[in-house]
Scaffold this motif. Structure first.
Motif, PDB file in Angstrom:
ATOM      1  N   ASN A   1       0.864  -1.190   0.000  1.00 22.62           N
ATOM      2  CA  ASN A   1       0.000   0.000   0.000  1.00 22.62           C
ATOM      3  C   ASN A   1       0.896   1.233   0.000  1.00 22.62           C
ATOM      4  O   ASN A   1       2.126   1.130   0.007  1.00 22.62           O
ATOM      5  N   GLY A   2       0.286   2.398  -0.031  1.00 20.16           N
ATOM      6  CA  GLY A   2       1.109   3.607  -0.080  1.00 20.16           C
ATOM      7  C   GLY A   2       0.276   4.868  -0.109  1.00 20.16           C
ATOM      8  O   GLY A   2      -0.952   4.838   0.031  1.00 20.16           O
ATOM      9  N   PHE A   3       0.963   5.969  -0.284  1.00 13.98           N
ATOM     10  CA  PHE A   3       0.258   7.251  -0.408  1.00 13.98           C
ATOM     11  C   PHE A   3       0.829   8.016  -1.596  1.00 13.98           C
ATOM     12  O   PHE A   3       1.945   7.750  -2.063  1.00 13.98           O
ATOM     13  N   ALA A   4       0.034   8.962  -2.073  1.00 17.85           N
ATOM     14  CA  ALA A   4       0.439   9.798  -3.202  1.00 17.85           C
ATOM     15  C   ALA A   4      -0.043  11.214  -2.949  1.00 17.85           C
ATOM     16  O   ALA A   4      -1.002  11.445  -2.206  1.00 17.85           O
ATOM     17  N   PHE A   5       0.624  12.150  -3.571  1.00 21.42           N
ATOM     18  CA  PHE A   5       0.206  13.557  -3.456  1.00 21.42           C
ATOM     19  C   PHE A   5       0.614  14.290  -4.727  1.00 21.42           C
ATOM     20  O   PHE A   5       1.513  13.873  -5.458  1.00 21.42           O
ATOM     21  N   GLY A   6      -0.060  15.366  -4.993  1.00 19.58           N
ATOM     22  CA  GLY A   6       0.269  16.201  -6.144  1.00 19.58           C
ATOM     23  C   GLY A   6       0.129  17.664  -5.790  1.00 19.58           C
ATOM     24  O   GLY A   6      -0.887  18.084  -5.208  1.00 19.58           O
ATOM     25  N   LEU A   7       1.143  18.434  -6.106  1.00 15.76           N
ATOM     26  CA  LEU A   7       1.116  19.862  -5.764  1.00 15.76           C
ATOM     27  C   LEU A   7       1.480  20.695  -6.990  1.00 15.76           C
ATOM     28  O   LEU A   7       2.217  20.254  -7.867  1.00 15.76           O
ATOM     29  N   GLY A   8       0.962  21.890  -7.032  1.00 10.69           N
ATOM     30  CA  GLY A   8       1.288  22.829  -8.102  1.00 10.69           C
ATOM     31  C   GLY A   8       2.474  23.696  -7.701  1.00 10.69           C
ATOM     32  O   GLY A   8       2.384  24.480  -6.750  1.00 10.69           O
ATOM     33  N   ILE A   9       3.576  23.535  -8.403  1.00 15.39           N
ATOM     34  CA  ILE A   9       4.775  24.310  -8.068  1.00 15.39           C
ATOM     35  C   ILE A   9       4.528  25.794  -8.275  1.00 15.39           C
ATOM     36  O   ILE A   9       4.985  26.629  -7.482  1.00 15.39           O
ATOM     37  N   ASP A  10       3.786  26.139  -9.319  1.00 14.17           N
ATOM     38  CA  ASP A  10       3.465  27.553  -9.563  1.00 14.17           C
ATOM     39  C   ASP A  10       2.685  28.137  -8.373  1.00 14.17           C
ATOM     40  O   ASP A  10       2.924  29.271  -7.965  1.00 14.17           O
ATOM     41  N   ARG A  11       1.742  27.348  -7.840  1.00 15.05           N
ATOM     42  CA  ARG A  11       0.943  27.816  -6.705  1.00 15.05           C
ATOM     43  C   ARG A  11       1.820  28.005  -5.471  1.00 15.05           C
ATOM     44  O   ARG A  11       1.682  28.995  -4.749  1.00 15.05           O
ATOM     45  N   PHE A  12       2.718  27.070  -5.228  1.00  8.85           N
ATOM     46  CA  PHE A  12       3.631  27.220  -4.094  1.00  8.85           C
ATOM     47  C   PHE A  12       4.469  28.493  -4.253  1.00  8.85           C
ATOM     48  O   PHE A  12       4.693  29.231  -3.294  1.00  8.85           O
ATOM     49  N   ALA A  13       4.943  28.737  -5.484  1.00 11.36           N
ATOM     50  CA  ALA A  13       5.750  29.936  -5.723  1.00 11.36           C
ATOM     51  C   ALA A  13       4.931  31.201  -5.519  1.00 11.36           C
ATOM     52  O   ALA A  13       5.427  32.191  -4.958  1.00 11.36           O
ATOM     53  N   MET A  14       3.692  31.192  -5.980  1.00  6.97           N
ATOM     54  CA  MET A  14       2.828  32.372  -5.819  1.00  6.97           C
ATOM     55  C   MET A  14       2.599  32.689  -4.346  1.00  6.97           C
ATOM     56  O   MET A  14       2.686  33.846  -3.926  1.00  6.97           O
ATOM     57  N   LEU A  15       2.318  31.656  -3.557  1.00  6.54           N
ATOM     58  CA  LEU A  15       2.043  31.877  -2.136  1.00  6.54           C
ATOM     59  C   LEU A  15       3.310  32.242  -1.361  1.00  6.54           C
ATOM     60  O   LEU A  15       3.284  33.102  -0.478  1.00  6.54           O
ATOM     61  N   LYS A  16       4.412  31.603  -1.706  1.00  7.68           N
ATOM     62  CA  LYS A  16       5.650  31.852  -0.951  1.00  7.68           C
ATOM     63  C   LYS A  16       6.204  33.245  -1.222  1.00  7.68           C
ATOM     64  O   LYS A  16       6.751  33.897  -0.333  1.00  7.68           O
ATOM     65  N   TYR A  17       6.067  33.721  -2.473  1.00  7.05           N
ATOM     66  CA  TYR A  17       6.693  34.999  -2.847  1.00  7.05           C
ATOM     67  C   TYR A  17       5.692  36.109  -3.139  1.00  7.05           C
ATOM     68  O   TYR A  17       6.067  37.167  -3.636  1.00  7.05           O
ATOM     69  N   GLY A  18       4.416  35.876  -2.823  1.00  4.74           N
ATOM     70  CA  GLY A  18       3.432  36.935  -2.965  1.00  4.74           C
ATOM     71  C   GLY A  18       3.129  37.336  -4.392  1.00  4.74           C
ATOM     72  O   GLY A  18       2.867  38.510  -4.676  1.00  4.74           O
ATOM     73  N   VAL A  19       3.169  36.389  -5.327  1.00  2.60           N
ATOM     74  CA  VAL A  19       2.835  36.669  -6.725  1.00  2.60           C
ATOM     75  C   VAL A  19       1.337  36.473  -6.905  1.00  2.60           C
ATOM     76  O   VAL A  19       0.794  35.422  -6.554  1.00  2.60           O
ATOM     77  N   ASP A  20       0.642  37.474  -7.448  1.00  3.71           N
ATOM     78  CA  ASP A  20      -0.811  37.389  -7.527  1.00  3.71           C
ATOM     79  C   ASP A  20      -1.340  37.037  -8.910  1.00  3.71           C
ATOM     80  O   ASP A  20      -2.551  36.941  -9.108  1.00  3.71           O
ATOM     81  N   ASP A  21      -0.441  36.833  -9.896  1.00  6.06           N
ATOM     82  CA  ASP A  21      -0.894  36.489 -11.239  1.00  6.06           C
ATOM     83  C   ASP A  21       0.067  35.452 -11.830  1.00  6.06           C
ATOM     84  O   ASP A  21       1.246  35.748 -12.046  1.00  6.06           O
TER      85      ASP A  21
END
Length: 348
Positions: free
Chosen positions: A312-332
């Protein structure tokens, strides 16, 4: 005055003028042409040889050739001297002073998306994960069916796809899951669990706006082995959020649905704007949605020829663009792809 004396006089005058010449133009266009040219005094003098007695013609003719030879050799020598002097002057004028400070060259820097991607990869490499990059052109089988999204599955409508072939067998990948499916069927579990992440660009027919783009960067992670639990998933993602945004941010898991995981969860992070108190950014909830995850669906394991009762196991998926937007305050999100140096230079 005899012809021989005239030739001697012309020779002496010519040698003097050649020696005094200070540039190649004067030497070649004036002295050489005027002295030895067809209309020059030496040629005119030589025309008088025919009027001399027969016995004197060879003597004067020989002397005339000697004079011409002396003048030509002197011209050649002076020509070389002036050419060398001109070259030296040019080299001196163009000389580079190596002791002067050089002009500063501004070095470039990685794109913000690459910075965030590298940061996340480094975190997972530190936890023993393998980084695997897949093909951007994928087959329908590995992009969808191996991940428990058979044809006509309604979840496919959420991932509007760029198909390449009329039979819809080849496509631009909508997710990096294809690499998970390919790795699952090749991994030797007798040597240990599979721990991998697959970062890269994906393509979906989204309308371009401030938060959507027809291409964006995604990273999917997969862990498959024995006795892998949801607690392992939460601890992994909690570590990721703390390292990316800070220890003051908490995460929560809330039920959701994804075809390739069961149970599935949405992973939220404490709102960075209000600290969890509730504001317009988080719509009063105190939380911001970050990524999706869950326990690997048994069908995904079966599709790879694995026994879901043993692994068995686990999986995840994240948006790198979204992480960058939130981390560096990019709104577009479109700012990442416009190549506007005013934007990009902020993150040097």
């Amino acid at each position: 005055m005899s012809l021989k004396d005239q030739l001697t006089q012309l020779r002496d005058k010519g040698l003097s003028e050649i020696k005094q010449a200070t540039d190649l133009k004067t030497l070649n266009q004036k002295i050489r042409v005027q002295l030895l040219g067809k209309k020059g005094p030496i040629v005119k003098t030589l025309r008088g040889i025919g009027k001399l007695p027969v016995s004197q013609r060879p003597i004067v003719g020989k002397y005339a050739n000697q004079v011409k030879g002396q003048l030509f050799r002197s011209l050649k020598k002076r020509n070389l001297e002036l050419a060398k002097a001109k070259l030296n002057d040019e080299l001196k004028a163009e000389k580079i002073d190596v002791t002067l400070p050089g002009k500063p060259v501004k070095a470039g820097h990685p794109h913000l998306i690459q910075v965030v991607m590298d940061h996340i990869c480094d975190l997972f490499i530190g936890m023993g994960y393998e980084v695997l990059n897949g093909n951007e052109v994928e087959t329908d089988e590995y992009n969808f069916e191996r991940m428990n999204l058979p044809k006509h599955h309604p979840a496919r409508d959420m991932q509007a796809t760029f198909y390449i072939t009329p039979d819809k067998n080849l496509l631009l990948r909508t997710q990096t899951s294809g690499m998970q499916a390919r790795t699952l069927e090749k991994h030797d579990f007798s040597k240990g669990p599979l721990k991998m992440i697959s970062p890269g660009v994906v393509f979906r027919r989204d309308n371009d706006d401030a938060t959507h783009s027809h291409q964006f960067h995604q990273m999917e992670g997969l862990v498959v082995g024995k006795h892998v639990t949801m607690a392992d998933l939460k601890g992994t993602l909690e570590f990721l959020i703390h390292k990316m945004f800070g220890n003051e941010f908490d995460i929560r898991l809330r039920p959701s649905y994804f075809p390739f995981t069961d149970p599935s969860v949405e992973v939220d992070m404490t709102c960075f704007n209000c600290g969890g108190k509730g504001c317009s950014v988080c719509k009063g909830t105190g939380w911001i949605e970050m990524l999706g995850a869950g326990v690997v669906h048994p069908n995904v394991l079966k599709n790879a020829g694995l026994d879901p009762h043993k692994l068995n196991g686990f999986a995840f998926g994240l948006g790198i663009d979204r992480f960058a937007m939130l981390k560096y305050g990019v709104d577009d999100i479109r700012d990442f792809y416009l190549n506007d140096m005013r934007f990009l230079s902020q993150f040097d």
